[in-house]
Motif scaffolding. Structure first.
Motif, PDB file in Angstrom:
ATOM      1  N   TYR A 247      -2.756   6.283  -1.872  1.00 31.74           N
ATOM      2  CA  TYR A 247      -2.957   6.402  -3.297  1.00 31.74           C
ATOM      3  C   TYR A 247      -3.621   4.974  -3.630  1.00 31.74           C
ATOM      4  O   TYR A 247      -3.423   4.092  -3.452  1.00 31.74           O
ATOM      5  CB  TYR A 247      -1.512   6.360  -3.727  1.00 31.74           C
ATOM      6  CG  TYR A 247      -1.281   6.590  -5.313  1.00 31.74           C
ATOM      7  CD1 TYR A 247      -1.702   7.790  -5.929  1.00 31.74           C
ATOM      8  CD2 TYR A 247      -1.313   5.605  -6.146  1.00 31.74           C
ATOM      9  CE1 TYR A 247      -1.818   8.164  -7.126  1.00 31.74           C
ATOM     10  CE2 TYR A 247      -1.177   5.882  -7.735  1.00 31.74           C
ATOM     11  CZ  TYR A 247      -1.623   7.070  -8.172  1.00 31.74           C
ATOM     12  OH  TYR A 247      -1.501   7.300  -9.443  1.00 31.74           O
ATOM     13  N   ASP A 248      -4.788   5.591  -4.625  1.00 31.72           N
ATOM     14  CA  ASP A 248      -5.694   4.699  -5.088  1.00 31.72           C
ATOM     15  C   ASP A 248      -5.247   4.487  -6.633  1.00 31.72           C
ATOM     16  O   ASP A 248      -5.310   5.457  -7.353  1.00 31.72           O
ATOM     17  CB  ASP A 248      -7.050   4.944  -5.025  1.00 31.72           C
ATOM     18  CG  ASP A 248      -8.131   3.908  -5.658  1.00 31.72           C
ATOM     19  OD1 ASP A 248      -7.620   2.940  -6.134  1.00 31.72           O
ATOM     20  OD2 ASP A 248      -9.141   4.311  -5.440  1.00 31.72           O
ATOM     21  N   PRO A 249      -4.470   3.437  -7.103  1.00 28.67           N
ATOM     22  CA  PRO A 249      -4.006   3.281  -8.464  1.00 28.67           C
ATOM     23  C   PRO A 249      -5.082   3.258  -9.556  1.00 28.67           C
ATOM     24  O   PRO A 249      -4.909   3.706 -10.450  1.00 28.67           O
ATOM     25  CB  PRO A 249      -3.301   1.944  -8.470  1.00 28.67           C
ATOM     26  CG  PRO A 249      -3.578   1.352  -7.409  1.00 28.67           C
ATOM     27  CD  PRO A 249      -4.129   2.311  -6.323  1.00 28.67           C
ATOM     28  N   THR A 250      -6.330   3.072  -9.071  1.00 26.80           N
ATOM     29  CA  THR A 250      -7.650   2.893 -10.004  1.00 26.80           C
ATOM     30  C   THR A 250      -7.897   4.067 -10.457  1.00 26.80           C
ATOM     31  O   THR A 250      -8.087   4.341 -11.518  1.00 26.80           O
ATOM     32  CB  THR A 250      -8.663   2.023  -9.242  1.00 26.80           C
ATOM     33  OG1 THR A 250      -8.260   0.799  -9.021  1.00 26.80           O
ATOM     34  CG2 THR A 250      -9.756   2.005 -10.253  1.00 26.80           C
ATOM     35  N   THR A 251      -8.275   5.100  -9.335  1.00 28.44           N
ATOM     36  CA  THR A 251      -8.294   6.493  -9.586  1.00 28.44           C
ATOM     37  C   THR A 251      -7.330   7.305 -10.006  1.00 28.44           C
ATOM     38  O   THR A 251      -7.674   8.572 -10.097  1.00 28.44           O
ATOM     39  CB  THR A 251      -9.551   6.841  -8.709  1.00 28.44           C
ATOM     40  OG1 THR A 251      -8.770   7.167  -7.339  1.00 28.44           O
ATOM     41  CG2 THR A 251     -10.791   6.236  -8.567  1.00 28.44           C
ATOM     42  N   ARG A 252      -6.197   6.966  -9.581  1.00 28.66           N
ATOM     43  CA  ARG A 252      -4.955   7.847  -9.713  1.00 28.66           C
ATOM     44  C   ARG A 252      -5.244   9.046  -8.747  1.00 28.66           C
ATOM     45  O   ARG A 252      -4.975  10.059  -9.261  1.00 28.66           O
ATOM     46  CB  ARG A 252      -4.514   8.265 -11.217  1.00 28.66           C
ATOM     47  CG  ARG A 252      -4.293   6.939 -11.880  1.00 28.66           C
ATOM     48  CD  ARG A 252      -3.621   7.205 -13.396  1.00 28.66           C
ATOM     49  NE  ARG A 252      -3.492   5.896 -14.006  1.00 28.66           N
ATOM     50  CZ  ARG A 252      -2.952   6.059 -15.480  1.00 28.66           C
ATOM     51  NH1 ARG A 252      -2.939   7.423 -15.959  1.00 28.66           N
ATOM     52  NH2 ARG A 252      -2.592   4.950 -16.089  1.00 28.66           N
TER      53      ARG A 252
ATOM     54  N   ARG B 104       0.843  -1.230   0.100  1.00 30.72           N
ATOM     55  CA  ARG B 104       0.008   0.089  -0.153  1.00 30.72           C
ATOM     56  C   ARG B 104       0.893   1.156   0.012  1.00 30.72           C
ATOM     57  O   ARG B 104       1.894   1.283   0.810  1.00 30.72           O
ATOM     58  CB  ARG B 104      -0.953   0.065   1.347  1.00 30.72           C
ATOM     59  CG  ARG B 104      -1.881  -1.234   1.353  1.00 30.72           C
ATOM     60  CD  ARG B 104      -2.389  -1.411   2.631  1.00 30.72           C
ATOM     61  NE  ARG B 104      -3.396   0.014   2.883  1.00 30.72           N
ATOM     62  CZ  ARG B 104      -3.603   0.345   4.051  1.00 30.72           C
ATOM     63  NH1 ARG B 104      -3.949  -0.585   5.240  1.00 30.72           N
ATOM     64  NH2 ARG B 104      -4.453   1.439   4.175  1.00 30.72           N
TER      65      ARG B 104
END
Length: 998
Positions: free
Chosen positions: A123-128, A91
């Motif tokens: 940090y959410d890699p999906t929504t960047r 994470r």
């Protein structure tokens, strides 16, 4: 765990914002953090630790909940902040922390403290995009600790490798190693197990001792109940065999008590038989004594009766004459009553005749009665005249009342006329007072509205004059304070610069041969710097800084005071204007005087109105009283004429009726007294005649009754009579004689009494003594039997209680034995624990053995295969074993203590130990991968070859995708390591310069 970026603002020596790109530095796997002493290399590591755990290692945390972390070089409006971006457990997180901050208040004076702030984002890699997770200190701390799997102490030892600590670890004794390993591996649970076992052993031991003490108390009570014949075991509470010894002694005591009870029962039966025999003998002796005394008493009573026989016959004859005289008693009583009545009637007649006139003193009863009737008739004729006389008296009183009322009404009329004559003058004066007071009240209200503004202007004018002088004085003080602060700051900066120029001499003062240098790590110091004349030390610089801070605070206070005085002066001028104070005071005084006079006049308005209302009410009352008096006077004229006519008629009638007497009442009183005397005399005369006849008849009857009863004269019969008391007394004496004579004859006629009189006298004393002795022996035997029974019952009860206590304590004794064995084994004091190793030490020894094995893999490479670290569980001196650490020298084949290593050898051995410890702690923490490590100092003690070998080992860490930061100011490392983070210090604070691998 991998660090990506660190942002620092106003933290430690960094006054401005600084950033570190760890991704760029870690690209080469090995990077160097260097800079001069005191620049802030360690502060970079402190920032990493603070961002993760909210505190820094050791004493650098200070007090005040992190307020000491703020940079002294920071601008007043800049807040301290640390932001760290890292990846842990897959994470990517961003942690931002702001320690408490003392700043100036936005409004008002003084300072206020803003609370510490913490933010955690992911940090959410999906929504960047970054998303907020928490702003709670506690939640963020728990989340980071759980993700890393390490406490702050473990992190500082595993990630921020302080070589000085591990060098001391190598040379430390077992106790010091145990403290460090205990913090790293968190073996508190094993120490807690030892503590809980010891507490449980003490608790069970106390319970066993308490139970044994209660058992011994029962044994002492049994010994007391047994009378001291029971022998107690010579054992203390808690000693083995105590319960069995007490139960055995109790069984012996119970058997002895039962034997004593059987003996006491037999003795009691024998005493009861002897007591019954002596009781029968005593009863026979008492009966014989009673009969003999009864016969002797009867003989004495018969002799006393014979002596009183003559008196008894005389009493019988006197009683016979009294019975005969009782037949004459009614006639005697009748004659006495008639004689008494006749004497009373004759005396009353003599008193009544003494009050009559001489002409009627010897008249008979009939003439006296006729004269009384004539007097009564004359009295009846005067009743009408008596009523007229009473009415005449009432008329005289009524006329006197009319005269008094006439005089009172005349006074009322004259007084009302006098008062009403002055009414118009009084009313005009009162109305004038009311009008004047009303006008004054209106004027006072108008003046009151003008008075308050005048007062405020006068107060503001006085304050304006005073503040004009205070403003100039405050300006001078502020100017002087500013000059003092500038001089103090310049003096402090000069001393600080002088100290920085001579800092080498200050560091050299603490160097000793054989001790590594805190800057370069070398143990040899061939040419240490010397202090020159005028050297400035830390204390002088701190005193100058304190003086500057004090002067600056005084300057700020003076400026704040000047601003406050100026604001107050402007407000006073706005209120008072430019009018002189003396003129405003005169106007206010004139206005106050006019207001006071108007209030004084207006204060009498209510009193004047009340007085006018009272005067008008009094006028109405006096007019009404005058009219009512005139009406009453007119009505009394007719009543007076009627009373005069009635009075004349009554006086004429009374003159005829009273005759020669003074009044009709006096005439009637004379007639009433005369009629009463005549009537009384006639009645008493007739009564005297009647009683004389009855007395003569009674004398004749008495003489006849006495003759028939056998008495010569009535006087003899009267003398023979007995009164009730004398008759009862005489009869009692006769009855007592007869009863006594019959009783004596009955006793003398009894056969058993006569037989007892013929026997020898009874020996009662001997029989009573024998019975008393038998009673005493019976009581003693009964008491002995009861005591034996109580002893047996008490011993049975106490034995049963002791047996119950033993059964109840049996599981507790077993538990205590088991717990004591475990506690001794865990504490290292048991004979089964041959090496006297505590449980916590045993666990730490296993961890140390793992650390030594992991460290040896790197130490062999650093030392070219010469040294190997091994764990030793041998005892050192009188201490306990388990935490020994030795080094095996392959060149000599001998095993020796790590304290014998040289400075350089100690460094790479401690480095290998630190890296091995990091691996073990990482595995212990749940396998959290540590991709970024820091090694602090110690490289200056290595030669070139050893340094190459050590760097090769560190460079080999890149194989596991790790990056290692070396904290050092050794010049040779700047040449060998290309990726560098340099800390540059200056007067306005330190700055960071980063150079990547390229």
């Amino acid at each position: 765990m991998r660090l990506h970026r660190l942002d620092i603002t106003a933290f430690g020596p960094f006054g401005a914002s600084q950033s570190v790109d760890f991704d760029d530095l870690s690209a080469a796997g090995l990077f160097l953090l260097h800079g001069p002493t005191g620049a802030g290399k360690t502060s970079v590591l402190d920032a990493v630790c603070y961002s993760l755990y909210g505190s820094v290692p050791g004493a650098r945390q200070g007090s005040g909940q992190g307020m000491t972390l703020r940079s002294d070089h920071a601008a007043p409006g800049t807040r301290t902040e640390v932001r760290l971006e890292l990846t842990v457990a897959g994470r990517r997180l961003e942690i931002t922390r702001q320690p408490p901050w003392e700043r100036l208040k936005l409004r008002g004076k003084g300072t206020t403290v803003d609370k510490a702030q913490t933010w955690l984002r992911e940090y959410d890699p999906t929504t960047r995009a970054w998303k907020d997770l928490s702003r709670s200190h506690q939640e963020i701390g728990e989340e980071i600790t759980q993700l890393l799997g390490m406490s702050r102490e473990q992190f500082c030892q595993v990630v921020l490798l302080p070589q000085g600590d591990f060098a001391r670890f190598l040379r430390a004794d077992a106790e010091a190693r145990g403290k460090l390993l205990g913090r790293l591996f968190d073996t508190r649970r094993f120490a807690e197990v030892e503590k809980r076992l010891a507490e449980r052993r003490r608790a069970t031991e106390a319970q066993v001792r308490e139970g044994d003490a209660a058992l011994l108390a029962d044994a002492h009570r049994m010994q007391q109940a047994a009378g001291g014949t029971m022998e107690l075991p010579e054992l203390a509470p808690g000693e083995p065999g105590l319960a069995e010894a007490v139960l055995e002694a109790a069984a012996v005591a119970r058997a002895t008590a039962r034997e004593l009870l059987t003996i006491a029962d037999r003795r009691l039966a024998a005493a009861e038989s002897a007591r019954a025999a002596t009781g029968r003998e005593l009863a026979d002796a008492r009966e014989l004594d009673r009969l003999q005394r009864r016969f002797a008493e009867a003989r004495e009573r018969a002799a006393r009766l014979a002596e009183r026989s003559d008196a008894h016959r005389a009493a019988q004859e006197r009683m016979e004459r009294a019975r005969k005289a009782e037949a004459v008693a009614p006639a005697l009583e009748l004659r006495d009553a008639a004689d008494s009545e006749h004497r009373r009637a004759a005396a009353a007649e003599a008193r009544a005749r003494a009050l009559l006139p001489q002409a009627l003193a010897d008249a008979g009863a009939a003439p006296l009665a006729a004269a009384a009737r004539r007097a009564a008739e004359e009295l009846g004729g005067l009743e009408s005249a008596r009523r007229a006389e009473r009415r005449l008296a009432a008329l005289v009183e009524e006329r006197a009342g009319l005269d008094r009322q006439e005089r009172a009404d005349e006074e009322v009329r004259q007084e009302a006329e006098t008062w009403l004559a002055d009414w118009e003058t009084v009313r005009t004066a009162l109305q004038s007072r009311v009008d004047s007071a009303q006008e004054a009240a209106t004027r006072a209200e108008q003046l009151a509205v003008q008075r308050d503004p005048a007062r405020r202007r006068l107060t503001a004018a006085r304050q304006r004059d005073r503040l004009a002088d205070d403003t100039e004085a405050a300006r001078q003080r502020a100017l002087a304070a500013a000059e003092d602060a500038v001089e103090a700051r310049a003096h402090w900066l000069d001393l600080k610069e002088q100290r920085l120029h001579g800092i080498a001499a200050e560091l050299a003062a603490n160097l000793t041969d054989g001790t590594p240098c805190a800057v370069c790590g070398a143990t040899l110091h061939p040419a240490p710097a010397r202090k020159t004349a005028g050297h400035v030390d830390r204390e002088a610089e701190e005193r100058a800084l304190t003086a500057y801070q004090t002067a600056d605070e005084l300057r700020a206070q003076a400026e704040r005071h000047l601003g406050a005085v100026r604001e107050a002066l402007a407000a006073a001028r706005a209120e008072a204007g430019d009018t002189p104070t003396a003129q405003l005071a005169e106007e206010a005084e004139d206005l106050e005087g006019a207001y006071t006079r108007a209030r004084a006049t207006a204060s009498g308005l209510h009193a004047a109105q009340e007085e006018l209302r009272r005067a008008e009410g009094e006028r109405e009352q006096r007019v009404a009283a005058q009219q009512q008096a005139a009406v009453r006077s007119a009505s009394r004229v007719a009543g007076r004429d009627r009373l005069e006519r009635e009075q004349a008629a009554l006086e004429e009638e009374l003159t005829r009726a009273r005759g020669a007497a003074e009044s009709v009442t006096a005439q009637a009183a004379q007639l009433e007294r005369r009629a009463a005397l005549l009537t009384d005399a006639a009645d008493t005369a007739r009564a005297a005649e009647d009683t004389a006849r009855r007395l003569k008849d009674a004398d004749a009857r008495l003489a006849d009754a006495a003759f028939r009863a056998g008495f010569d004269t009535p006087a003899d019969a009267a003398a023979a009579l007995l009164g009730d008391t004398a008759h009862r007394e005489l009869q009692r004496r006769l009855d007592a004689w007869q009863s006594e004579d019959a009783a004596v004859r009955a006793v003398l006629a009894e056969a058993d009494t006569a037989d007892a009189a013929r026997r020898p006298p009874a020996d009662l004393t001997t029989a009573e003594q024998a019975a008393a002795d038998a009673d005493r022996r019976l009581r003693e035997a009964s008491s002995a039997r009861d005591a034996a029974d109580r002893c047996r019952a008490e011993l049975d009860r106490l034995s049963a209680h002791a047996a119950t206590s033993v059964r109840r304590l049996a599981p507790l004794r077993e538990e205590h034995t088991r717990v004591a064995r475990l506690a001794s084994l865990a504490a290292g004091t048991s004979a089964d624990n041959e090496r006297r190793m505590r449980l916590e030490s045993y666990v730490l020894a296993a961890r140390l053995e793992q650390v030594a094995a992991a460290a040896t893999a790197r130490l062999l490479r650093m030392s070219s295969g010469r040294y190997t670290l091994v764990h030793s569980d041998d005892r050192s001196g009188r201490g306990r074993s388990g935490l020994g650490l030795h080094v095996v020298d392959a060149w000599t084949g001998r095993e020796r203590d790590t304290a014998t290593l040289s400075g350089g050898e100690t460094f790479f051995a401690s480095l290998a130990l630190a890296l091995g410890l990091a691996d073990v702690v990482t595995d212990e923490a749940g396998g959290v991968r540590l991709d970024t490590l820091f090694i602090d100092e110690g490289f200056g003690s290595l030669d070139d070859q050893t340094l190459d070998e050590v760097l090769d080992v560190l460079d080999a860490l890149r194989e596991r995708d790790r990056s290692v930061g070396i904290v050092s100011h050794v010049p040779d490392l700047r040449r060998r390591i290309h990726a560098q983070l340099e800390v540059v210090k200056g007067r306005s604070g330190s700055v960071l310069r980063q150079r990547g691998a390229g």
